[in-house]
Design a protein around this motif. Structure first.
Motif, PDB file in Angstrom:
ATOM      1  N   GLY A 201      -2.592   6.074  28.426  1.00 46.95           N
ATOM      2  CA  GLY A 201      -2.372   6.274  27.001  1.00 46.95           C
ATOM      3  C   GLY A 201      -2.893   5.136  26.152  1.00 46.95           C
ATOM      4  O   GLY A 201      -3.260   4.079  26.662  1.00 46.95           O
ATOM      5  N   PRO A 202      -2.895   5.321  24.838  1.00 46.61           N
ATOM      6  CA  PRO A 202      -3.335   4.274  23.918  1.00 46.61           C
ATOM      7  C   PRO A 202      -2.204   3.289  23.647  1.00 46.61           C
ATOM      8  O   PRO A 202      -1.025   3.604  23.856  1.00 46.61           O
ATOM      9  N   PRO A 203      -2.534   2.109  23.152  1.00 53.09           N
ATOM     10  CA  PRO A 203      -1.477   1.170  22.772  1.00 53.09           C
ATOM     11  C   PRO A 203      -0.866   1.545  21.434  1.00 53.09           C
ATOM     12  O   PRO A 203      -1.486   2.253  20.631  1.00 53.09           O
ATOM     13  N   VAL A 204       0.347   1.065  21.200  1.00 54.52           N
ATOM     14  CA  VAL A 204       0.954   1.186  19.881  1.00 54.52           C
ATOM     15  C   VAL A 204       0.579  -0.031  19.049  1.00 54.52           C
ATOM     16  O   VAL A 204       0.458   0.038  17.828  1.00 54.52           O
ATOM     17  N   ALA A 205       0.378  -1.161  19.716  1.00 58.67           N
ATOM     18  CA  ALA A 205      -0.015  -2.415  19.082  1.00 58.67           C
ATOM     19  C   ALA A 205      -0.320  -3.389  20.212  1.00 58.67           C
ATOM     20  O   ALA A 205      -0.153  -3.066  21.390  1.00 58.67           O
ATOM     21  N   SER A 206      -0.773  -4.585  19.843  1.00 57.57           N
ATOM     22  CA  SER A 206      -0.910  -5.640  20.839  1.00 57.57           C
ATOM     23  C   SER A 206      -0.003  -6.793  20.448  1.00 57.57           C
ATOM     24  O   SER A 206       0.380  -6.937  19.287  1.00 57.57           O
ATOM     25  N   VAL A 207       0.354  -7.591  21.430  1.00 57.68           N
ATOM     26  CA  VAL A 207       1.330  -8.665  21.232  1.00 57.68           C
ATOM     27  C   VAL A 207       0.766  -9.964  21.803  1.00 57.68           C
ATOM     28  O   VAL A 207       0.345 -10.012  22.970  1.00 57.68           O
ATOM     29  N   VAL A 208       0.739 -11.014  20.996  1.00 55.32           N
ATOM     30  CA  VAL A 208       0.366 -12.341  21.465  1.00 55.32           C
ATOM     31  C   VAL A 208       1.659 -13.036  21.876  1.00 55.32           C
ATOM     32  O   VAL A 208       2.551 -13.259  21.040  1.00 55.32           O
ATOM     33  N   VAL A 209       1.780 -13.331  23.165  1.00 55.17           N
ATOM     34  CA  VAL A 209       3.035 -13.839  23.712  1.00 55.17           C
ATOM     35  C   VAL A 209       3.052 -15.359  23.722  1.00 55.17           C
ATOM     36  O   VAL A 209       2.014 -16.016  23.587  1.00 55.17           O
TER      37      VAL A 209
END
Length: 313
Positions: A201-209
């Motif tokens: 599936g596609p992402p909902v968003a990306s996260v910089v951890v």
């Protein structure tokens, strides 16, 4: 709208060190699998906090209760059958996601989970249209439910039935998170730009951890199964381009959520920064930052990510 340009493509012949081979530096793990026992409870809490004083407060409160219903369903529904080991290995060999959403079949475990979630949803305080939509889902035939399931898994929800599909999407999120949790994260491999290595599936968003072992690393978060996979920064999650990347945020923002825009494919996706707010949740904060999406409608970029709870986007 504040705008800051990101780096463009590296000049020909440019060479940069690979952090994974530098002494004392460990490459971040490629994938992190969801924990269904805590995922939806934490999301419910985040929705509830975001609702306080927010223009979308009533809707965010409703989604908090939906996430709570997801948590209860995940706790009480029978466990799904684990993914077939041979099929998982075959998918890895061919660089395909092991959970094949395109051939999903609603089994007894999913049906039980779905019914439990709908039962929990009956007790949620909600406006009349949401109540009517819930009644339609409960009264739907197997064929009608099957069609709604296929719409969600194809990331193609008809505008006129968004409310009905929200309940279906909520059930599918729980089911696929439980399936993904039974995979081996170390056995997942990249399957394409903007594609979840677990379910496709596609992402909902990306996260910089800002994790100790992956400080500053970026992960895409799947909109369906909640698997996180490592994706290099300053690169379009939709087309993979590293040129023409820029970042925008709403005026007065604290830098916790930005839109990463791409001039190559004219798309954008949100980036969340845990160093600015450690409580960020990709699904909840995507909905709460609707203002950023509204600002993007003024420009040339289209949203490339998917969130079944972000109505109309």
């Amino acid at each position: 709208m504040a705008r800051s340009s990101g780096p463009f493509s590296s000049p020909p012949g440019s060479v940069f060190p690979d952090p994974s081979v530098l002494e004392g530096v460990t490459a971040p793990a490629f994938a992190h699998l969801p924990d269904p026992a805590t995922l939806f409870a934490r999301r419910a809490e985040r929705f509830a906090r975001l609702a306080q004083g927010h223009p979308l407060g009533a809707y965010l409160s409703f989604l908090s209760q939906i996430a709570r219903a997801q948590h209860v369903a995940a706790e009480r529904a029978p466990a799904p059958e684990p993914p077939d080991a041979e099929a998982v290995e075959r998918a890895r060999t061919h660089e395909m996601p092991p959970l094949d959403r395109s051939h999903f079949t609603a089994d007894a475990a999913f049906e039980s989970l779905f019914d439990r979630l709908l039962s929990q949803a009956r007790a949620i305080e909600k406006p009349e249209p949401a109540e009517a939509a819930l009644a339609r889902v409960q009264a739907a035939s197997d064929a009608e439910r099957g069609e709604m399931i296929r719409n969600v898994l194809a990331d193609s929800i008809p505008v006129e039935t968004l409310a009905e599909h929200l309940y279906v999407a909520a059930a599918l999120q729980v089911h696929f998170a439980r399936l993904a949790a039974r995979l081996d994260a170390a056995r997942l491999v990249p399957v394409g730009d903007g594609v979840c290595p677990a379910c496709g599936g596609p992402p909902v968003a990306s996260v910089v951890v800002d994790w100790p072992a992956a400080h500053g690393a970026r992960y895409c978060a799947c909109a369906l199964c909640s698997t996180w996979w490592n994706f290099v920064r300053v690169r379009c999650t939709a087309c993979g381009s590293t040129g023409g990347i820029a970042y925008q945020e709403v005026e007065g923002g604290n830098g916790a959520i930005k839109a990463e825009t791409c001039d190559a494919c004219h798309s954008y996706a949100k980036v969340l920064y845990l160093s600015k707010d450690p409580d960020l949740d990709p699904v909840a904060d995507d909905v709460a930052s609707l203002g950023l999406d509204l600002k993007q409608k003024e420009g040339p970029y289209r949203r490339s990510t998917f969130n079944p709870f972000l109505l109309g986007y």
